[in-house]
Design a protein around this motif. Sequence first.
Motif, short mmCIF file in Angstrom:
data_model
loop_
_atom_site.label_atom_id
_atom_site.label_comp_id
_atom_site.label_asym_id
_atom_site.label_seq_id
_atom_site.Cartn_x
_atom_site.Cartn_y
_atom_site.Cartn_z
N ILE A 144 0.84 -1.20 0.00
CA ILE A 144 0.00 0.00 0.00
C ILE A 144 0.87 1.25 0.00
O ILE A 144 0.66 2.17 -0.80
CB ILE A 144 -0.95 -0.01 1.22
N ALA A 145 1.86 1.28 0.88
CA ALA A 145 2.73 2.46 0.98
C ALA A 145 3.49 2.70 -0.31
O ALA A 145 3.58 3.83 -0.79
CB ALA A 145 3.70 2.30 2.15
N THR A 146 4.03 1.63 -0.90
CA THR A 146 4.81 1.78 -2.13
C THR A 146 3.94 2.30 -3.26
O THR A 146 4.37 3.15 -4.05
CB THR A 146 5.49 0.45 -2.50
N SER A 147 2.70 1.85 -3.35
CA SER A 147 1.79 2.35 -4.38
C SER A 147 1.59 3.86 -4.24
O SER A 147 1.68 4.61 -5.21
CB SER A 147 0.43 1.65 -4.29
N ILE A 148 1.34 4.29 -3.02
CA ILE A 148 1.14 5.72 -2.76
C ILE A 148 2.43 6.50 -3.01
O ILE A 148 2.42 7.56 -3.62
CB ILE A 148 0.60 5.93 -1.33
N HIS A 149 3.55 5.95 -2.56
CA HIS A 149 4.83 6.63 -2.74
C HIS A 149 5.20 6.76 -4.21
O HIS A 149 5.78 7.77 -4.62
CB HIS A 149 5.93 5.92 -1.95
N LEU A 150 4.88 5.74 -5.01
CA LEU A 150 5.16 5.84 -6.44
C LEU A 150 4.33 6.95 -7.08
O LEU A 150 4.83 7.68 -7.95
CB LEU A 150 4.88 4.49 -7.13
N LEU A 151 3.09 7.10 -6.65
CA LEU A 151 2.26 8.20 -7.15
C LEU A 151 2.86 9.56 -6.75
O LEU A 151 2.88 10.49 -7.55
CB LEU A 151 0.83 8.08 -6.62
N ILE A 152 3.32 9.65 -5.52
CA ILE A 152 3.92 10.90 -5.04
C ILE A 152 5.18 11.24 -5.83
O ILE A 152 5.38 12.38 -6.24
CB ILE A 152 4.21 10.80 -3.52
N VAL A 153 6.03 10.23 -6.06
CA VAL A 153 7.27 10.46 -6.82
C VAL A 153 6.94 10.85 -8.26
O VAL A 153 7.56 11.76 -8.83
CB VAL A 153 8.18 9.22 -6.76
N THR A 154 5.97 10.18 -8.85
CA THR A 154 5.58 10.51 -10.22
C THR A 154 5.08 11.95 -10.29
O THR A 154 5.49 12.72 -11.18
CB THR A 154 4.50 9.54 -10.73
N ALA A 155 4.22 12.33 -9.37
CA ALA A 155 3.70 13.70 -9.35
C ALA A 155 4.82 14.69 -9.08
O ALA A 155 4.93 15.73 -9.75
CB ALA A 155 2.61 13.83 -8.29
#
Length: 193
Positions: A144-155
């Motif tokens: 769950i955290a990695t999914s959210i973190h990947l979105l944050i890094v992409t943004a």
Amino acid sequence: MLLIELTPGPNMAWLAGLAATEGRRCGLAAVAGVALGLLANGVLAAVGLAALLQAAPQLWTILRFAGAAMMLWLAIEAWRGTGDGSRSSRKGSSLRRAFATGALINLLNPKAYIFFVVVAPQFLNGEALGIRNALILSLISVAIATSIHLLIVTAGSTAHDWLSDPGRTKIVRRVFAVIMLAVAASFLLADLG
């Protein structure tokens, strides 16, 4: 876990700022470090660290102060960053540093341990945390955290080109420095309950 991850904390602020100022590759290296740190939290909780933190308030205080010191250091680094473009010669070391910092932030993150002390037992029906349960919960947490973190890094990395202007980079670094100071303060105010 999704609600915990969506709550602003050290990972969000740091990953967004890192990806925006250093680029996507650096952000992805940091996400891998964060994932390793979160997984390590689960294993440490299983071998008794979460229970020890709950039973020994002085250790909890040490962890909170160490986490706050880490965020303060990151805030100072962000504030002092030059944004001069000289990063390209240090790319390999920058990626290793992002990975290591991501892991360390999570090893010193009181919010991560609160999950294993307060939240996790509610899902175990009276069963002890143990290695098996800790690993299952850790893997769910990391996914769950990695999914959210990947979105944050992409943004965050979409702003990287816009931040090629050193003046803009300086402003953004300072904004993220202030945010990290707020996270450090939240570590100091965290209570094990």
